[in-house]
Design a protein around this motif. Structure first.
Motif, short mmCIF file in Angstrom:
data_model
loop_
_atom_site.label_atom_id
_atom_site.label_comp_id
_atom_site.label_asym_id
_atom_site.label_seq_id
_atom_site.Cartn_x
_atom_site.Cartn_y
_atom_site.Cartn_z
N GLN A 69 3.27 -15.00 104.17
CA GLN A 69 2.73 -15.71 105.33
C GLN A 69 1.32 -16.24 105.04
O GLN A 69 0.97 -17.35 105.43
CB GLN A 69 2.69 -14.77 106.53
N GLY A 70 0.52 -15.43 104.34
CA GLY A 70 -0.83 -15.86 103.98
C GLY A 70 -0.81 -17.08 103.07
O GLY A 70 -1.57 -18.04 103.26
N PHE A 71 0.06 -17.06 102.07
CA PHE A 71 0.17 -18.21 101.16
C PHE A 71 0.67 -19.44 101.91
O PHE A 71 0.24 -20.57 101.64
CB PHE A 71 1.12 -17.88 100.01
N SER A 72 1.58 -19.23 102.85
CA SER A 72 2.09 -20.34 103.66
C SER A 72 0.95 -21.01 104.44
O SER A 72 0.89 -22.24 104.54
CB SER A 72 3.17 -19.85 104.63
N PHE A 73 0.05 -20.19 104.98
CA PHE A 73 -1.08 -20.75 105.72
C PHE A 73 -1.99 -21.57 104.80
O PHE A 73 -2.50 -22.62 105.20
CB PHE A 73 -1.90 -19.64 106.38
N VAL A 74 -2.19 -21.08 103.57
CA VAL A 74 -3.02 -21.82 102.61
C VAL A 74 -2.41 -23.20 102.35
O VAL A 74 -3.12 -24.22 102.32
CB VAL A 74 -3.17 -21.03 101.30
N PHE A 75 -1.08 -23.24 102.18
CA PHE A 75 -0.40 -24.53 101.98
C PHE A 75 -0.56 -25.42 103.21
O PHE A 75 -0.77 -26.63 103.09
CB PHE A 75 1.08 -24.30 101.67
N TYR A 76 -0.46 -24.82 104.41
CA TYR A 76 -0.61 -25.59 105.65
C TYR A 76 -2.03 -26.14 105.76
O TYR A 76 -2.23 -27.31 106.12
CB TYR A 76 -0.30 -24.70 106.85
N PRO A 129 -6.21 -9.26 92.26
CA PRO A 129 -6.38 -8.49 93.53
C PRO A 129 -6.60 -9.37 94.75
O PRO A 129 -6.72 -8.84 95.87
CB PRO A 129 -7.61 -7.62 93.24
N LEU A 130 -6.68 -10.68 94.57
CA LEU A 130 -6.82 -11.59 95.70
C LEU A 130 -5.67 -11.44 96.70
O LEU A 130 -5.77 -11.85 97.86
CB LEU A 130 -6.88 -13.04 95.19
N MET A 131 -4.58 -10.81 96.27
CA MET A 131 -3.42 -10.59 97.12
C MET A 131 -3.79 -9.85 98.41
O MET A 131 -3.24 -10.13 99.48
CB MET A 131 -2.36 -9.81 96.35
N TYR A 132 -4.75 -8.93 98.33
CA TYR A 132 -5.15 -8.17 99.52
C TYR A 132 -5.80 -9.09 100.54
O TYR A 132 -5.57 -8.95 101.75
CB TYR A 132 -6.12 -7.05 99.12
N LEU A 133 -6.61 -10.04 100.07
CA LEU A 133 -7.23 -11.00 100.97
C LEU A 133 -6.18 -11.91 101.60
O LEU A 133 -6.26 -12.26 102.79
CB LEU A 133 -8.26 -11.84 100.20
#
Length: 311
Positions: free
Chosen positions: A256-263, A286-290
């Motif tokens: 969901q976080g990556f989807s928002f970045v694309f949006y 570790p950026l995955m946590y952010l």
């Protein structure tokens, strides 16, 4: 006439399946790519003639796979034909997302069944074999580290690797789920241009940037975290279940976080390469946590509306 045509085309597709299977098993580099194309024959048969001809073609392909590729060929044939039939069924109904989901389930079930059969009937526990290989590699790594000294920093590093290795041995269910989902998605990517060559129009998936999980996902994630904090004996069923659940929920929230970045990049008309690079970098660091935090905020507070208003 239609039945005869279905039989003829099915025979051709079984032959094609056998050829692709042989190439996949005996040519390592080309074979890796072709394995992802193996569901196509069953998929095409199901789309063109329906589920029953697809099932018949899939059943015929199993003994052919056994002849051409022995037990290895049969082990590959079972999941890919099942995935091909299910994907073909949903493609007939113009449901690409359901096609990917059903294929992923088919892969998961097939892998579990194959592991069960290998343990019960062949006496081969693949998971134990992999664990043993990991332990041997760690012992070799430990002996090399000790040759270069045994200071406190090296000891801490070894202990950290040992703990990570112990945890990894409980995460096979998560690995199977993620592997199945990725494989099904790659099947879709390969099938789409091929099927269009056969004049079969497959609707496109919604853009990744439009993915929006329901708000209930946050509460499920929080519940998983809280339950994972409960004391549990290492190696117990509860420990294994919660460890895998935590990993899976974290992965889903990160998506969901990556989807928002694309949006966000699309709304701000930024180059497409930026979110792609962010995705690759995020998966490997570790950026995955952010990204997970970003996913939680996006679901809970509808960040997209704020981005939309500011654009």
């Amino acid at each position: 006439m239609k039945q005869t045509r279905a039989l003829v085309e099915g025979a051709i597709l079984v032959s094609l399946f056998a050829v692709v299977m042989m190439i996949s098993l005996y040519l390592p580099f080309v074979g890796t790519f072709l394995l992802l194309a193996l569901p196509l024959p069953a998929m095409i048969q199901t789309i063109r003639h329906g589920v029953k001809p697809g099932l018949f073609m899939g059943l015929v392909s199993l003994p052919v796979s056994l002849i051409t590729g022995s037990l290895s060929g049969l082990a590959f044939a079972v999941p890919v034909t099942a995935a091909g039939i299910l994907m073909g069924f949903h493609y007939r109904k113009n449901e690409p997302a359901q096609a990917i989901a059903s294929a992923a389930v088919a892969y998961m079930v097939s892998i579990v069944l194959l592991l069960f059969i290998s343990i019960q009937f062949l006496g081969l526990n693949l998971i134990e074999e992999i664990n043993q290989s990991y332990n041997e590699s760690f012992n070799m790594y430990e002996s090399i580290m000790k040759q270069f000294g045994n200071d406190d920093e090296a000891a801490k590093q070894l202990e950290l690797v040992r703990e990570q290795l112990k945890q990894a041995q409980y995460l096979y269910p998560t690995v199977i789920v993620i592997f199945s989902a990725i494989t099904a998605f790659l099947n879709h990517l390969i099938a789409k241009p091929v099927l269009r060559r056969f004049a079969m129009q497959i609707p496109s998936l919604k853009p990744f940037r439009e993915l929006k999980l329901p708000q209930g996902t946050i509460w499920l994630y929080v519940l998983t975290i809280l339950l994972s904090l409960a004391p549990a004996e290492e190696g117990s069923v509860f420990y294994s279940v919660m460890l895998n659940a935590s990993m899976m929920m974290g992965f889903i929230i990160a998506i969901q976080g990556f989807s928002f970045v694309f949006y966000f990049c699309h709304a701000k008309k930024l180059p497409t390469v930026l979110p792609v690079l962010f995705l690759i970098f995020g998966l490997l660091t570790p950026l995955m946590y952010l990204v997970r935090i970003l996913g939680i905020i996006d679901i809970g507070f509808n960040l997209r509306e704020k981005v939309k208003k500011s654009s």
